[in-house]
Write a protein that holds these residues in place. Structure first.
Motif, PDB file in Angstrom:
ATOM      1  N   THR A 222       0.832  -1.206   0.000  1.00 23.46           N
ATOM      2  CA  THR A 222       0.000   0.000   0.000  1.00 23.46           C
ATOM      3  C   THR A 222       0.863   1.251   0.000  1.00 23.46           C
ATOM      4  O   THR A 222       0.616   2.199  -0.760  1.00 23.46           O
ATOM      5  N   MET A 223       1.888   1.251   0.845  1.00 21.48           N
ATOM      6  CA  MET A 223       2.767   2.416   0.911  1.00 21.48           C
ATOM      7  C   MET A 223       3.569   2.565  -0.378  1.00 21.48           C
ATOM      8  O   MET A 223       3.772   3.688  -0.870  1.00 21.48           O
ATOM      9  N   LEU A 224       4.015   1.462  -0.952  1.00 19.85           N
ATOM     10  CA  LEU A 224       4.777   1.525  -2.194  1.00 19.85           C
ATOM     11  C   LEU A 224       3.941   2.130  -3.320  1.00 19.85           C
ATOM     12  O   LEU A 224       4.427   2.979  -4.082  1.00 19.85           O
ATOM     13  N   ARG A 225       2.677   1.729  -3.417  1.00 20.67           N
ATOM     14  CA  ARG A 225       1.801   2.291  -4.453  1.00 20.67           C
ATOM     15  C   ARG A 225       1.604   3.785  -4.249  1.00 20.67           C
ATOM     16  O   ARG A 225       1.570   4.563  -5.217  1.00 20.67           O
ATOM     17  N   ALA A 226       1.465   4.207  -3.001  1.00 14.91           N
ATOM     18  CA  ALA A 226       1.297   5.634  -2.716  1.00 14.91           C
ATOM     19  C   ALA A 226       2.544   6.428  -3.095  1.00 14.91           C
ATOM     20  O   ALA A 226       2.453   7.526  -3.661  1.00 14.91           O
ATOM     21  N   TYR A 227       3.710   5.868  -2.821  1.00  8.99           N
ATOM     22  CA  TYR A 227       4.956   6.548  -3.172  1.00  8.99           C
ATOM     23  C   TYR A 227       5.141   6.591  -4.690  1.00  8.99           C
ATOM     24  O   TYR A 227       5.583   7.612  -5.245  1.00  8.99           O
ATOM     25  N   ASP A 228       4.824   5.497  -5.364  1.00  9.20           N
ATOM     26  CA  ASP A 228       4.924   5.494  -6.829  1.00  9.20           C
ATOM     27  C   ASP A 228       3.984   6.525  -7.444  1.00  9.20           C
ATOM     28  O   ASP A 228       4.329   7.169  -8.445  1.00  9.20           O
ATOM     29  N   LEU A 229       2.809   6.694  -6.867  1.00  7.81           N
ATOM     30  CA  LEU A 229       1.855   7.674  -7.381  1.00  7.81           C
ATOM     31  C   LEU A 229       2.416   9.090  -7.265  1.00  7.81           C
ATOM     32  O   LEU A 229       2.217   9.921  -8.161  1.00  7.81           O
ATOM     33  N   GLU A 230       3.123   9.372  -6.195  1.00  7.47           N
ATOM     34  CA  GLU A 230       3.731  10.694  -6.033  1.00  7.47           C
ATOM     35  C   GLU A 230       4.794  10.942  -7.111  1.00  7.47           C
ATOM     36  O   GLU A 230       4.917  12.061  -7.625  1.00  7.47           O
ATOM     37  N   VAL A 231       5.542   9.911  -7.457  1.00  7.81           N
ATOM     38  CA  VAL A 231       6.531  10.053  -8.529  1.00  7.81           C
ATOM     39  C   VAL A 231       5.839  10.444  -9.835  1.00  7.81           C
ATOM     40  O   VAL A 231       6.327  11.284 -10.601  1.00  7.81           O
ATOM     41  N   ASP A 232       4.688   9.846 -10.090  1.00  7.53           N
ATOM     42  CA  ASP A 232       3.970  10.097 -11.342  1.00  7.53           C
ATOM     43  C   ASP A 232       3.312  11.477 -11.392  1.00  7.53           C
ATOM     44  O   ASP A 232       3.093  12.002 -12.483  1.00  7.53           O
ATOM     45  N   GLN A 233       3.017  12.064 -10.236  1.00  8.16           N
ATOM     46  CA  GLN A 233       2.154  13.245 -10.218  1.00  8.16           C
ATOM     47  C   GLN A 233       2.837  14.531  -9.771  1.00  8.16           C
ATOM     48  O   GLN A 233       2.178  15.578  -9.724  1.00  8.16           O
ATOM     49  N   ARG A 234       4.106  14.504  -9.477  1.00 12.11           N
ATOM     50  CA  ARG A 234       4.741  15.686  -8.889  1.00 12.11           C
ATOM     51  C   ARG A 234       5.649  16.440  -9.847  1.00 12.11           C
ATOM     52  O   ARG A 234       6.538  17.177  -9.423  1.00 12.11           O
ATOM     53  N   GLY A 235       5.435  16.306 -11.150  1.00  6.78           N
ATOM     54  CA  GLY A 235       6.226  17.074 -12.108  1.00  6.78           C
ATOM     55  C   GLY A 235       7.676  16.667 -12.154  1.00  6.78           C
ATOM     56  O   GLY A 235       8.548  17.474 -12.511  1.00  6.78           O
ATOM     57  N   LEU A 236       7.946  15.409 -11.832  1.00  2.18           N
ATOM     58  CA  LEU A 236       9.317  14.924 -11.768  1.00  2.18           C
ATOM     59  C   LEU A 236       9.739  14.251 -13.072  1.00  2.18           C
ATOM     60  O   LEU A 236      10.805  14.529 -13.613  1.00  2.18           O
ATOM     61  N   VAL A 237       8.886  13.378 -13.583  1.00  3.42           N
ATOM     62  CA  VAL A 237       9.233  12.583 -14.763  1.00  3.42           C
ATOM     63  C   VAL A 237       8.568  13.162 -16.002  1.00  3.42           C
ATOM     64  O   VAL A 237       7.627  13.949 -15.925  1.00  3.42           O
TER      65      VAL A 237
ATOM     66  N   GLY B  28       6.580  12.143 -18.331  1.00  6.43           N
ATOM     67  CA  GLY B  28       5.156  11.997 -18.573  1.00  6.43           C
ATOM     68  C   GLY B  28       4.320  13.002 -17.829  1.00  6.43           C
ATOM     69  O   GLY B  28       3.166  13.254 -18.183  1.00  6.43           O
ATOM     70  N   ASP B  29       4.882  13.603 -16.789  1.00  3.58           N
ATOM     71  CA  ASP B  29       4.196  14.624 -15.993  1.00  3.58           C
ATOM     72  C   ASP B  29       4.814  16.003 -16.222  1.00  3.58           C
ATOM     73  O   ASP B  29       4.638  16.902 -15.415  1.00  3.58           O
ATOM     74  N   GLY B  30       5.561  16.165 -17.320  1.00  6.79           N
ATOM     75  CA  GLY B  30       6.171  17.454 -17.625  1.00  6.79           C
ATOM     76  C   GLY B  30       7.496  17.696 -16.944  1.00  6.79           C
ATOM     77  O   GLY B  30       8.015  18.820 -16.974  1.00  6.79           O
ATOM     78  N   GLY B  31       8.078  16.675 -16.328  1.00  6.05           N
ATOM     79  CA  GLY B  31       9.329  16.853 -15.607  1.00  6.05           C
ATOM     80  C   GLY B  31      10.551  16.607 -16.470  1.00  6.05           C
ATOM     81  O   GLY B  31      10.450  16.216 -17.633  1.00  6.05           O
ATOM     82  N   PRO B  32      11.727  16.791 -15.888  1.00  2.00           N
ATOM     83  CA  PRO B  32      12.979  16.671 -16.662  1.00  2.00           C
ATOM     84  C   PRO B  32      13.571  15.267 -16.702  1.00  2.00           C
ATOM     85  O   PRO B  32      14.519  15.028 -17.443  1.00  2.00           O
ATOM     86  N   PHE B  33      13.040  14.335 -15.906  1.00  2.00           N
ATOM     87  CA  PHE B  33      13.669  13.021 -15.766  1.00  2.00           C
ATOM     88  C   PHE B  33      12.941  11.958 -16.581  1.00  2.00           C
ATOM     89  O   PHE B  33      11.710  11.896 -16.602  1.00  2.00           O
ATOM     90  N   LEU B  34      13.710  11.098 -17.224  1.00  3.23           N
ATOM     91  CA  LEU B  34      13.161   9.884 -17.806  1.00  3.23           C
ATOM     92  C   LEU B  34      13.117   8.827 -16.710  1.00  3.23           C
ATOM     93  O   LEU B  34      14.127   8.545 -16.075  1.00  3.23           O
ATOM     94  N   LEU B  35      11.935   8.268 -16.468  1.00  2.00           N
ATOM     95  CA  LEU B  35      11.768   7.297 -15.391  1.00  2.00           C
ATOM     96  C   LEU B  35      12.410   5.966 -15.767  1.00  2.00           C
ATOM     97  O   LEU B  35      12.142   5.408 -16.836  1.00  2.00           O
ATOM     98  N   LEU B  36      13.241   5.452 -14.889  1.00  2.00           N
ATOM     99  CA  LEU B  36      13.765   4.099 -14.981  1.00  2.00           C
ATOM    100  C   LEU B  36      12.886   3.239 -14.079  1.00  2.00           C
ATOM    101  O   LEU B  36      12.977   3.310 -12.848  1.00  2.00           O
ATOM    102  N   ASP B  37      12.014   2.468 -14.688  1.00  4.92           N
ATOM    103  CA  ASP B  37      10.971   1.760 -13.948  1.00  4.92           C
ATOM    104  C   ASP B  37      11.544   0.491 -13.312  1.00  4.92           C
ATOM    105  O   ASP B  37      11.329  -0.625 -13.795  1.00  4.92           O
TER     106      ASP B  37
END
Length: 359
Positions: free
Chosen positions: A290-305, A307-316
């Motif tokens: 549950t906590m891992l999913r919540a943390y992954d969601l923050e990565v997706d939604q905080r302008g980091l990667v 796909g969300d307009g951020g500068p980083f390419l996500l290494l999944d």
């Protein structure tokens, strides 16, 4: 709702398609080759006519008709430039043969290995690079990896690729000194590799805003990643997201004023956590699905990667570790070297694509 311009385009396309075929249909029907040639020609004309009104059609066709294991003809739709980037993580895992496992130093019979599907590798040119190819790609580059133990394992994968086995083994003991930074060089190729111990997001923000902004040069390749320590010691996804937003802002400010091409930036995602294998009560209590999913969601939604307009390419890393499976981890958190080898080659192939786009 379809716009009036699009409706008019559809009507005009129907006129272009059916009126000529209706007038000439009787004559063309006597020759099937001629009929289908004419139909194909008119279809292309319709496509050209509609393209200004429906610009997303080529993209839809390119993405919808690509399936794993399909032929090179369909995979060729994603063969150019950035359209291949989303497929970098589409690797297949299999049990390694005993000979292959021994050659790679993977250990026992449960060792796993990875590869890209042949059709995808052919269409996009993805490849596992040899030492010579990787050295040529990174020639003269400064590679910096900053984060926690996951980042350290990625550096180990890079050193094993760039150095001969004896040199890599010697470097490993230095690299894994507890909670310390590390620096290596490959003099013949002018490659510098830095590992910066930065287990919290605030460490990464400070690295970007202070250390690198004041440096006479920025890294050519920058890989950052954190979250495991935050999950264990803070255990609050919202505050993790706030910290990620600060990292994203610092990374964007590092890129913007540079008179030279900005660094290639990658974000090292969180691994899949096997809760019952974690080695302390605190980890098992705080580091759950549950906590891992919540943390992954923050990565997706905080302008980091990206796909969300951020500068980083996500290494999944989460996807890769799930693909490798529980047999690839001894403690539920850190995975076998083959996983980080896959991460490394995703980085290298992304660099090939991005370098081509910058030319």
């Amino acid at each position: 709702m379809v716009s009036a311009a699009a409706q008019a385009g559809v009507v005009a396309a129907c006129v272009v398609l059916f009126v000529p075929m209706g007038l000439a249909g009787w004559h063309l029907s006597r020759n099937k080759v001629l009929f289908f040639s004419g139909a194909l020609f008119v279809s292309f004309a319709v496509g050209v006519h509609l393209s200004p009104y429906l610009p997303s059609v080529p993209h839809i066709l390119a993405t919808s008709f690509f399936l794993p294991g399909s032929g090179a003809a369909s995979a060729a739709a994603v063969s150019s430039g950035s359209s291949c980037v989303p497929f970098l993580h589409r690797v297949s895992w299999s049990d390694a043969s005993s000979a292959a496992a021994a050659a790679k130093g993977l250990g026992g019979g449960t060792a796993r290995t990875w590869s890209w599907p042949p059709s995808l590798a052919s269409a996009c040119g993805f490849a596992r690079l040899s030492r010579d190819d990787a050295s040529l790609l990174l020639n003269g580059s400064w590679v910096m990896v900053a984060g926690d133990s996951q980042a350290r394992l990625l550096v180990l994968a890079l050193l094993r690729l760039l150095l001969d086995p004896a040199a890599a083994a010697a470097a490993e003991s230095e690299l894994f000194r507890r909670h310390s930074d590390y620096r290596a060089a490959v003099p013949a190729q002018g490659i510098s590799v830095d590992f910066v111990w930065a287990p919290f997001e605030s460490n990464l923000t400070r690295l970007l805003r202070e250390d690198l902004r004041l440096a006479p040069r920025v890294p050519d390749v920058l890989v950052l990643g954190s979250g495991l320590w935050h999950m264990l010691h803070v255990t609050d996804a919202t505050s993790y997201g706030d910290a990620l937003a600060s990292v994203a802002g610092a990374a964007k400010s590092l890129r913007s004023p540079l008179p030279v091409p900005p660094p290639h930036m990658f974000w090292l995602g969180l691994p899949h956590l096997v809760n019952h294998m974690l080695n302390t009560d605190a980890k098992r209590a705080h580091m759950n699905g549950t906590m891992l999913r919540a943390y992954d969601l923050e990565v997706d939604q905080r302008g980091l990667v990206r796909g969300d307009g951020g500068p980083f390419l996500l290494l999944d890393v989460g996807k890769l570790t799930q693909g490798c499976g529980q047999q690839c981890t001894a403690d539920g958190m850190h995975y076998d070297g083959e996983v980080y080898d896959a991460v490394l080659h995703i980085v290298l192939n992304a660099l090939v694509i991005e370098s081509q786009q910058r030319i």
